[in-house]
Write a protein that holds these residues in place. Structure first.
Motif, PDB file in Angstrom:
ATOM      1  N   ARG A 105      -0.613   2.155   1.934  1.00  0.00           N
ATOM      2  CA  ARG A 105       0.424   1.128   2.081  1.00  0.00           C
ATOM      3  C   ARG A 105       1.074   1.152   3.467  1.00  0.00           C
ATOM      4  N   PRO A 106       1.467   2.320   3.988  1.00  0.00           N
ATOM      5  CA  PRO A 106       2.039   2.320   5.340  1.00  0.00           C
ATOM      6  C   PRO A 106       1.050   1.865   6.416  1.00  0.00           C
ATOM      7  N   GLY A 157       1.919  -1.292   8.616  1.00  0.00           N
ATOM      8  CA  GLY A 157       1.983  -1.062  10.057  1.00  0.00           C
ATOM      9  C   GLY A 157       0.939  -1.833  10.849  1.00  0.00           C
ATOM     10  N   GLY A 158       0.056  -2.565  10.146  1.00  0.00           N
ATOM     11  CA  GLY A 158      -0.945  -3.368  10.825  1.00  0.00           C
ATOM     12  C   GLY A 158      -2.217  -2.621  11.203  1.00  0.00           C
ATOM     13  N   ALA A 165      -8.997  -5.909   3.733  1.00  0.00           N
ATOM     14  CA  ALA A 165      -9.939  -4.872   4.157  1.00  0.00           C
ATOM     15  C   ALA A 165      -9.671  -3.562   3.419  1.00  0.00           C
ATOM     16  N   ALA A 166      -8.400  -3.223   3.254  1.00  0.00           N
ATOM     17  CA  ALA A 166      -8.044  -1.994   2.535  1.00  0.00           C
ATOM     18  C   ALA A 166      -8.458  -2.092   1.077  1.00  0.00           C
TER      19      ALA A 166
END
Length: 90
Positions: A62-63, A67-68, A74-75
């Motif tokens: 998640r971070p 944070g981009g 994609a994740a």
């Protein structure tokens, strides 16, 4: 005295088993794509025998998404492959 020797033997064997599991996970992760490898690298240090792999992935990725560093889509697409290797670490 016997208990102390037994306890010492158990304590020295425990890290070896965990290291072998991490090696299996690392071998699996060597074949991962870039995003899946990023997820594996972020989550693997947090995996413990009692961890729920999905929860660790969410907590650690998640971070990266916020944070981009990784895109959400994609994740989401890379997480299952990373999760297969993370299960080996567990």
């Amino acid at each position: 005295m016997r208990r102390i020797v037994l306890l010492a033997a158990l304590l020295t064997l425990t890290p070896t088993a965990a290291l072998a599991d991490r090696k299996a996970g690392d071998a699996c992760a060597a074949a991962l794509s870039g995003d899946a490898r990023t997820i594996y690298d972020a989550a693997a240090p947090a995996i413990r025998p009692d961890s729920v792999v999905k929860d660790v992935i969410i907590e650690k990725v998640r971070p990266l998404v916020m944070g981009g560093r990784l895109g959400r889509d994609a994740a989401r697409a890379a997480a299952p492959a990373a999760g297969e290797c993370l299960v080996l670490v567990k």
